[in-house]
Scaffold this motif. Structure first.
Motif, short mmCIF file in Angstrom:
data_model
loop_
_atom_site.label_atom_id
_atom_site.label_comp_id
_atom_site.label_asym_id
_atom_site.label_seq_id
_atom_site.Cartn_x
_atom_site.Cartn_y
_atom_site.Cartn_z
N LEU A 163 -21.58 -16.85 104.06
CA LEU A 163 -22.66 -17.83 103.91
C LEU A 163 -22.63 -18.55 102.57
O LEU A 163 -22.79 -19.77 102.50
CB LEU A 163 -24.02 -17.15 104.10
N ASN A 200 -24.32 -23.63 101.35
CA ASN A 200 -24.76 -22.48 102.13
C ASN A 200 -24.36 -22.72 103.58
O ASN A 200 -24.88 -23.62 104.24
CB ASN A 200 -26.27 -22.32 102.01
N LEU A 247 -25.07 -21.20 106.15
CA LEU A 247 -26.12 -21.00 107.14
C LEU A 247 -26.55 -22.34 107.74
O LEU A 247 -26.88 -22.44 108.92
CB LEU A 247 -27.31 -20.30 106.48
N ASN A 248 -26.51 -23.37 106.91
CA ASN A 248 -26.92 -24.70 107.36
C ASN A 248 -25.90 -25.35 108.29
O ASN A 248 -26.17 -26.40 108.88
CB ASN A 248 -27.13 -25.62 106.15
N ILE A 261 -24.27 -23.63 110.87
CA ILE A 261 -24.09 -22.89 112.12
C ILE A 261 -24.40 -23.76 113.34
O ILE A 261 -23.63 -23.80 114.32
CB ILE A 261 -24.94 -21.61 112.13
N ILE A 291 -21.20 -13.71 110.92
CA ILE A 291 -21.58 -13.94 109.53
C ILE A 291 -21.20 -12.73 108.69
O ILE A 291 -21.40 -11.58 109.09
CB ILE A 291 -23.09 -14.19 109.42
N SER A 339 -22.05 -11.64 104.71
CA SER A 339 -22.85 -12.14 103.59
C SER A 339 -23.42 -11.01 102.75
O SER A 339 -23.76 -9.94 103.27
CB SER A 339 -24.01 -13.01 104.12
N ASP A 396 -32.55 -12.69 106.72
CA ASP A 396 -31.30 -13.44 106.81
C ASP A 396 -30.57 -13.15 108.12
O ASP A 396 -30.01 -14.05 108.75
CB ASP A 396 -30.39 -13.10 105.63
N LYS A 397 -30.56 -11.89 108.53
CA LYS A 397 -29.90 -11.53 109.78
C LYS A 397 -30.56 -12.23 110.96
O LYS A 397 -29.89 -12.82 111.81
CB LYS A 397 -29.95 -10.01 109.98
N GLY A 406 -29.94 -16.00 110.90
CA GLY A 406 -28.58 -16.31 111.30
C GLY A 406 -28.39 -16.23 112.80
O GLY A 406 -27.78 -17.11 113.42
N ALA A 409 -25.62 -17.58 115.42
CA ALA A 409 -24.57 -16.61 115.11
C ALA A 409 -24.60 -15.47 116.13
O ALA A 409 -25.64 -15.17 116.71
CB ALA A 409 -24.75 -16.06 113.70
N TYR A 462 -23.59 -10.14 112.53
CA TYR A 462 -23.88 -10.24 111.09
C TYR A 462 -23.39 -8.96 110.42
O TYR A 462 -23.77 -7.86 110.84
CB TYR A 462 -25.39 -10.42 110.89
#
Length: 224
Positions: A52, A58, A60-61, A63, A77, A79, A86-87, A90, A95, A98
């Protein structure tokens, strides 16, 4: 089976790429978001292993954009941001898995293989050189030819090959493969080992005197 690794820690990325290639995957490694999109133009991955926090943003943006370009792609992911928030975020963004840092790269390889098994019907295969051990099918292939093994010969080979270079005592092998069958003596292991050596070549299984047996990754040199 194509995997794109996006990770800015070069040592980690290259090690992960090497492990994936050893498992038979076609792999490309990049170190940032811009490189990732350039690679997508020529290499259409089935799985993206995505860090990430990258130098250029980042991920994440990215995905949802990745999923829009490649709707069937799996995204795993990796990270250091290892919180439940966060999980969940994601996964909600698209995603499929993770893995929090720090991690053993082999865990990521296992997650990639699990994704392919779930979605592509990929069978678990142990590979060393020209030797292929199909775990679920009880099938062994060497240099494109099927090797006929009994069920116990296969189970013994699988046990050793899944943990190469680990020495198993006769007692450990009996416990793993024959469990509560008290009529079986350790001599039966020697018989199965000798049979495997005749069928596969003597260098795959090494005797460690006074201890037991181990599987060697270098057995290719002895197979006819």
């Amino acid at each position: 089976m194509r995997v794109l690794v996006v990770e800015d820690e070069r040592g980690l990325a290259e090690n992960l790429g090497k492990l994936l290639k050893n498992e038979g995957f076609e792999v490309e490694v990049v170190f940032g978001i811009n490189q990732m999109y350039k690679e997508l133009d020529k290499f259409e991955p089935e799985v993206i292993v995505l860090d990430l926090m990258l130098p250029d943003g980042n991920a994440l943006n990215e995905i949802q954009e990745l999923k829009s370009q490649l709707p069937e792609v799996g995204i795993i992911i990796i990270s250091a941001k290892n919180t439940d928030f966060d999980k969940i975020l994601g996964i909600e963004l698209g995603a499929d898995d993770y893995v929090g840092k720090p991690f053993n790269p082999r865990e990521v390889v296992a997650r990639v293989k699990a994704f392919f098994r779930r979605t592509k019907g990929l069978k678990e295969v142990i590979r060393y050189g020209k030797l292929e051990i199909y775990v679920e099918d009880y099938t062994v292939i060497y240099d494109g030819k099927k090797i006929e093994l009994t069920s116990k010969e296969f189970e013994l080979l699988r046990l050793l090959a899944q943990r190469p270079d680990r020495v198993f005592s006769r007692e450990q092998i009996l416990e793993e493969l024959w469990k509560d069958d008290f009529e079986v003596y350790d001599r039966v292991i020697d018989v199965h080992i000798n049979s495997l050596r005749k069928k596969l070549g003597k260098n795959w299984i090494v005797t460690v005197r006074g201890v037991g047996y181990k599987f060697s990754k270098k057995g290719d040199s002895d197979v006819d």
